[in-house]
Design a protein around this motif. Structure first.
Motif, PDB file in Angstrom:
ATOM      1  N   ASP A 133       0.953  -1.231   0.025  1.00 49.86           N
ATOM      2  CA  ASP A 133      -0.092   0.088  -0.037  1.00 49.86           C
ATOM      3  C   ASP A 133       0.849   1.399  -0.066  1.00 49.86           C
ATOM      4  O   ASP A 133       1.683   1.215   0.799  1.00 49.86           O
ATOM      5  CB  ASP A 133      -0.951   0.024   1.247  1.00 49.86           C
ATOM      6  CG  ASP A 133      -1.907  -1.003   1.178  1.00 49.86           C
ATOM      7  OD1 ASP A 133      -2.128  -1.420   0.105  1.00 49.86           O
ATOM      8  OD2 ASP A 133      -2.646  -1.129   2.107  1.00 49.86           O
TER       9      ASP A 133
ATOM     10  N   ILE B 132       1.192   5.038   0.437  1.00 49.45           N
ATOM     11  CA  ILE B 132      -0.123   6.013   1.237  1.00 49.45           C
ATOM     12  C   ILE B 132       0.413   7.252   1.347  1.00 49.45           C
ATOM     13  O   ILE B 132       1.854   7.429   1.677  1.00 49.45           O
ATOM     14  CB  ILE B 132      -0.188   5.256   2.917  1.00 49.45           C
ATOM     15  CG1 ILE B 132      -0.568   3.665   2.886  1.00 49.45           C
ATOM     16  CG2 ILE B 132      -0.954   6.267   3.579  1.00 49.45           C
ATOM     17  CD1 ILE B 132      -0.485   3.201   4.045  1.00 49.45           C
TER      18      ILE B 132
ATOM     19  N   ARG C 171      -0.714  11.729   1.596  1.00 49.91           N
ATOM     20  CA  ARG C 171      -1.767  12.685   1.722  1.00 49.91           C
ATOM     21  C   ARG C 171      -2.169  13.382   0.324  1.00 49.91           C
ATOM     22  O   ARG C 171      -3.171  13.888   0.290  1.00 49.91           O
ATOM     23  CB  ARG C 171      -1.232  13.786   2.968  1.00 49.91           C
ATOM     24  CG  ARG C 171      -1.780  13.567   4.153  1.00 49.91           C
ATOM     25  CD  ARG C 171      -1.357  14.455   5.271  1.00 49.91           C
ATOM     26  NE  ARG C 171       0.115  14.614   5.081  1.00 49.91           N
ATOM     27  CZ  ARG C 171       0.896  14.679   6.266  1.00 49.91           C
ATOM     28  NH1 ARG C 171       0.121  15.356   7.431  1.00 49.91           N
ATOM     29  NH2 ARG C 171       2.185  14.414   6.158  1.00 49.91           N
TER      30      ARG C 171
ATOM     31  N   LEU D 118      -3.119   4.438  -1.984  1.00 52.02           N
ATOM     32  CA  LEU D 118      -4.121   5.177  -0.910  1.00 52.02           C
ATOM     33  C   LEU D 118      -3.504   6.579  -0.989  1.00 52.02           C
ATOM     34  O   LEU D 118      -2.963   7.056   0.128  1.00 52.02           O
ATOM     35  CB  LEU D 118      -3.784   4.338   0.372  1.00 52.02           C
ATOM     36  CG  LEU D 118      -4.189   2.925   0.576  1.00 52.02           C
ATOM     37  CD1 LEU D 118      -4.255   2.303   1.894  1.00 52.02           C
ATOM     38  CD2 LEU D 118      -5.623   2.746  -0.335  1.00 52.02           C
ATOM     39  N   ARG D 119      -4.135   7.260  -2.045  1.00 51.81           N
ATOM     40  CA  ARG D 119      -3.898   8.828  -1.979  1.00 51.81           C
ATOM     41  C   ARG D 119      -4.889   9.423  -1.075  1.00 51.81           C
ATOM     42  O   ARG D 119      -5.969   8.731  -0.533  1.00 51.81           O
ATOM     43  CB  ARG D 119      -4.020   9.310  -3.308  1.00 51.81           C
ATOM     44  CG  ARG D 119      -5.529   9.174  -4.063  1.00 51.81           C
ATOM     45  CD  ARG D 119      -5.568   9.714  -5.428  1.00 51.81           C
ATOM     46  NE  ARG D 119      -5.236   8.466  -6.524  1.00 51.81           N
ATOM     47  CZ  ARG D 119      -5.152   8.792  -7.587  1.00 51.81           C
ATOM     48  NH1 ARG D 119      -4.832  10.160  -8.014  1.00 51.81           N
ATOM     49  NH2 ARG D 119      -4.962   8.100  -8.541  1.00 51.81           N
ATOM     50  N   ARG D 120      -4.596  10.692  -0.542  1.00 52.69           N
ATOM     51  CA  ARG D 120      -5.493  11.401   0.289  1.00 52.69           C
ATOM     52  C   ARG D 120      -5.819  10.711   1.472  1.00 52.69           C
ATOM     53  O   ARG D 120      -7.001  10.515   2.142  1.00 52.69           O
ATOM     54  CB  ARG D 120      -6.853  12.002  -0.330  1.00 52.69           C
ATOM     55  CG  ARG D 120      -6.634  12.816  -1.560  1.00 52.69           C
ATOM     56  CD  ARG D 120      -6.253  14.081  -1.072  1.00 52.69           C
ATOM     57  NE  ARG D 120      -7.234  14.781  -0.567  1.00 52.69           N
ATOM     58  CZ  ARG D 120      -6.940  15.578   0.636  1.00 52.69           C
ATOM     59  NH1 ARG D 120      -5.789  15.916   0.962  1.00 52.69           N
ATOM     60  NH2 ARG D 120      -8.063  16.352   1.081  1.00 52.69           N
ATOM     61  N   HIS D 121      -4.611   9.883   1.842  1.00 53.74           N
ATOM     62  CA  HIS D 121      -4.760   8.973   3.004  1.00 53.74           C
ATOM     63  C   HIS D 121      -3.901   9.515   4.169  1.00 53.74           C
ATOM     64  O   HIS D 121      -2.556   9.813   3.757  1.00 53.74           O
ATOM     65  CB  HIS D 121      -4.711   7.568   3.044  1.00 53.74           C
ATOM     66  CG  HIS D 121      -5.784   6.811   2.679  1.00 53.74           C
ATOM     67  ND1 HIS D 121      -6.565   7.102   1.322  1.00 53.74           N
ATOM     68  CD2 HIS D 121      -6.468   5.981   3.084  1.00 53.74           C
ATOM     69  CE1 HIS D 121      -7.486   6.349   1.200  1.00 53.74           C
ATOM     70  NE2 HIS D 121      -7.723   5.604   2.319  1.00 53.74           N
ATOM     71  N   GLU D 122      -4.166   9.724   5.485  1.00 53.71           N
ATOM     72  CA  GLU D 122      -3.261   9.858   6.655  1.00 53.71           C
ATOM     73  C   GLU D 122      -3.115   8.779   7.619  1.00 53.71           C
ATOM     74  O   GLU D 122      -3.922   8.095   7.948  1.00 53.71           O
ATOM     75  CB  GLU D 122      -3.791  11.318   6.983  1.00 53.71           C
ATOM     76  CG  GLU D 122      -2.585  11.857   8.109  1.00 53.71           C
ATOM     77  CD  GLU D 122      -2.999  13.273   8.379  1.00 53.71           C
ATOM     78  OE1 GLU D 122      -2.161  13.962   8.840  1.00 53.71           O
ATOM     79  OE2 GLU D 122      -4.131  13.500   8.408  1.00 53.71           O
TER      80      GLU D 122
ATOM     81  N   LEU E  79      -5.863   4.496   9.540  1.00 51.89           N
ATOM     82  CA  LEU E  79      -5.690   5.200   8.628  1.00 51.89           C
ATOM     83  C   LEU E  79      -6.985   6.262   8.159  1.00 51.89           C
ATOM     84  O   LEU E  79      -8.233   5.773   8.543  1.00 51.89           O
ATOM     85  CB  LEU E  79      -5.620   4.528   6.914  1.00 51.89           C
ATOM     86  CG  LEU E  79      -4.430   3.837   6.988  1.00 51.89           C
ATOM     87  CD1 LEU E  79      -4.455   2.718   5.778  1.00 51.89           C
ATOM     88  CD2 LEU E  79      -3.065   4.590   6.736  1.00 51.89           C
ATOM     89  N   LYS E  80      -6.750   7.315   7.863  1.00 52.00           N
ATOM     90  CA  LYS E  80      -7.906   8.437   7.800  1.00 52.00           C
ATOM     91  C   LYS E  80      -7.938   8.635   6.155  1.00 52.00           C
ATOM     92  O   LYS E  80      -7.092   9.085   5.504  1.00 52.00           O
ATOM     93  CB  LYS E  80      -7.596   9.862   8.617  1.00 52.00           C
ATOM     94  CG  LYS E  80      -8.731  10.563   8.365  1.00 52.00           C
ATOM     95  CD  LYS E  80      -8.824  11.811   9.631  1.00 52.00           C
ATOM     96  CE  LYS E  80     -10.055  12.350   9.168  1.00 52.00           C
ATOM     97  NZ  LYS E  80     -10.392  13.506  10.249  1.00 52.00           N
ATOM     98  N   ASP E  81      -9.118   8.443   5.675  1.00 49.32           N
ATOM     99  CA  ASP E  81      -9.143   8.758   4.215  1.00 49.32           C
ATOM    100  C   ASP E  81      -9.749  10.221   4.296  1.00 49.32           C
ATOM    101  O   ASP E  81     -10.955  10.615   4.766  1.00 49.32           O
ATOM    102  CB  ASP E  81     -10.510   7.808   3.736  1.00 49.32           C
ATOM    103  CG  ASP E  81     -10.850   8.141   2.180  1.00 49.32           C
ATOM    104  OD1 ASP E  81     -10.560   9.298   1.833  1.00 49.32           O
ATOM    105  OD2 ASP E  81     -11.355   7.202   1.418  1.00 49.32           O
TER     106      ASP E  81
ATOM    107  N   GLU F 299     -12.250   6.834   9.154  1.00 53.41           N
ATOM    108  CA  GLU F 299     -11.163   6.114   9.441  1.00 53.41           C
ATOM    109  C   GLU F 299     -11.441   4.613   9.577  1.00 53.41           C
ATOM    110  O   GLU F 299     -12.320   4.307   9.691  1.00 53.41           O
ATOM    111  CB  GLU F 299     -10.934   6.634  10.959  1.00 53.41           C
ATOM    112  CG  GLU F 299     -10.501   7.974  11.403  1.00 53.41           C
ATOM    113  CD  GLU F 299     -10.313   8.276  12.595  1.00 53.41           C
ATOM    114  OE1 GLU F 299     -10.227   7.499  13.336  1.00 53.41           O
ATOM    115  OE2 GLU F 299     -10.521   9.668  13.100  1.00 53.41           O
TER     116      GLU F 299
END
Ligand SMILES: Cc1cc2nc3c(=O)[nH]c(=O)nc-3n(C[C@H](O)[C@H](O)[C@H](O)COP(=O)(O)OP(=O)(O)OC[C@H]3O[C@@H](n4cnc5c(N)ncnc54)[C@H](O)[C@@H]3O)c2cc1C
Length: 434
Positions: A225, A227, A229, A303-307, A322-324, A330
């Protein structure tokens, strides 16, 4: 105990370039006794990121010497000549050698200074040595692999220790868990996780992109994955007008601006160096995801735009929270290993020099990279690679390495009492031709 004119902490490209500059200045009567201390057991340039098929992101002409002295023995071209590869290199038709080759060039240059570098010692402290009210010398304390402490005295110091891994806060509690590691230790650590089935790579820069492709190309590749932001992986802009910001004279421009202007400049060009892999690499990654759609075999995920907002260690793996950022939800995923390609911080000198802080204030440097100090502090202390906020984005790169060491060499001349230079009249002019 011998007192050195100059001690350098770290023997990476910045201090190797300085050693070369000082060596070449000897021909002009400038004889500085410089000694370096390097924590690695022998020279190595980002050894744990020495991946196959990786190339320099800078022209080989910005090597350790060419920009300062194109006729130096230590140019990349002379290295090729010495290794009898010059003609074949020409036929490669590239400005961007492989990282393996550049590492070999740096090691070749470093080897010329073996007698002036103590390898395998980590400097952990720099203490002021006082005479009456004045600090006249510095005591540099280092520790070797057998825990033996070494002490050396110097009249001047240069700190060129590179970047320290930047670890996002939510991973700090897991710093002793071998399943979470920074990209700076990638090859060493991934070798310990050969059976890993599911790996997360965090980051949007060149290292994250290289590690993703490296994992993908491994036999029995794990599920990866990637990952970040960001919404998209943006390429580094190395077009000619933009690249001018890495010219040596741009440093004068950056340094002369107001704090506000400088911050605006750094913001405007931030993407030339950070979170911006090479376009070719981005195309390779895009192709991997495209081919997954063709075959229907969805192994890796982007997993773009994920933190990553949390991480918990368990026997079955590391669970990431993970926060989408698009959906605002989450969720949790468990990985066998997590690679933090999350960049570097550049303020390690502040802890190394902490005992000097009463004399150094807020660690501000002048144009010649010398830390400003109180009048009763005699040694000149220089920084390389930690002056991005005052000298611009080229400071952490190889772009201005050769020129910077010339500037520091000249400033050192003012700091070191040189009888030979004095005889020649104007000491600054005596060195200017070096
Ligand atoms: C994977 C990777 C690839 C890169 N590729 C490029 C590129 O293509 N082009 C470019 O311009 N830049 C590139 N960079 C940026 C990089 O910062 C420079 O290339 C260069 O390494 C800077 O040299 P330096 O000597 O300042 O720092 P470093 O190369 O980091 O060297 C610092 C040295 O100090 C030693 N050290 C640290 N702390 C201590 C201590 N306490 N005691 C003793 N020794 C210590 C370290 O072991 C190290 O050898 C890359 C960076 C990375 C991570």
């Amino acid at each position: 105990m011998q007192i050195h004119d100059l001690i350098g902490i770290g023997f990476g490209p910045s201090n190797i370039a300085l050693a070369i500059t000082l060596e070449e200045k000897k021909q002009h009567g400038f004889n500085v006794d410089a000694f370096f201390i390097e924590k690695q057991p022998s020279f190595a340039w980002h050894a744990n990121m020495m991946l196959d098929n990786t190339h320099m992101q800078i022209s080989f002409l910005k090597d350790l010497a060419t920009m300062r002295n194109p006729s130096s023995y230590f140019t990349f071209i002379n290295y090729l000549h010495q290794k009898q590869r010059l003609q074949d290199f020409i036929n490669l038709k590239t400005f961007f050698p492989s990282r393996h080759e550049f590492n070999d060039y740096l090691a070749w240059a470093a080897a010329h200074f073996d007698s002036r570098c103590a390898y395998g010692e980590e400097v952990f402290e720099v203490l002021p040595e006082k005479r009456n009210d004045e600090v006249t010398l510095l005591r540099i304390r280092s520790r070797d692999a057998h825990n033996v402490i070494h002490e050396r005295l110097a009249r001047n110091l240069i700190v060129s220790v590179g970047g320290m891994p930047s670890i996002p806060e939510c991973f700090l509690p897991l710093k002793n868990d071998a399943r979470v590691f920074h990209s700076s230790g990638y090859l060493r650590e991934i070798a310990r996780h050969e059976g890993a089935k599911k790996v997360a790579v965090l980051g949007a820069g060149q290292s994250a992109a290289e590690i993703f492709m490296d994992l993908h190309n491994r036999p029995g590749s794990p599920q990866v994955d990637l990952i970040m932001r960001a919404r998209a992986i943006k390429p580094s802009d190395d077009s000619p007008f933009v690249n001018e910001i890495f010219n040596a004279d741009f440093t004068d421009f950056v340094f002369s601006r107001s704090d506000q202007d400088r911050t605006a400049l750094l913001d405007e060009f931030w993407h030339t160096n950070y979170a911006a892999p090479d376009l070719v690499l981005i195309e390779q990654i895009f192709n991997v995801f495209y081919q997954q759609r063709v075959t229907g075999n969805t192994c890796h995920r982007f997993l773009r735009r994920h933190e990553a907002i949390g991480a918990n260690a368990g026997p079955e793996g590391i669970q990431l929270v993970l926060k989408d950022l698009n959906a605002g939800r989450e969720y949790r995923v468990t990985y066998d290993a997590i690679v933090l390609a999350t960049g570097y911080s550049r303020d390690y000198h502040k802890s190394l020099l902490e005992p000097l802080s009463p004399y150094m204030g807020d660690f501000t440097v002048d144009r010649q990279y010398r830390l400003q100090s109180t009048p009763n502090f005699r040694p000149a202390v220089f920084l390389q690679g930690a002056c991005e906020s005052s000298h611009g984005l080229s400071d952490t790169l190889l772009s201005i390495t050769a020129i910077r060491t010339d500037e520091i060499g000249r400033a050192l001349l003012g700091a070191v009492n040189q009888p030979v230079a004095k005889q020649t009249g104007n000491p600054i002019r005596a060195v200017a031709s070096g």
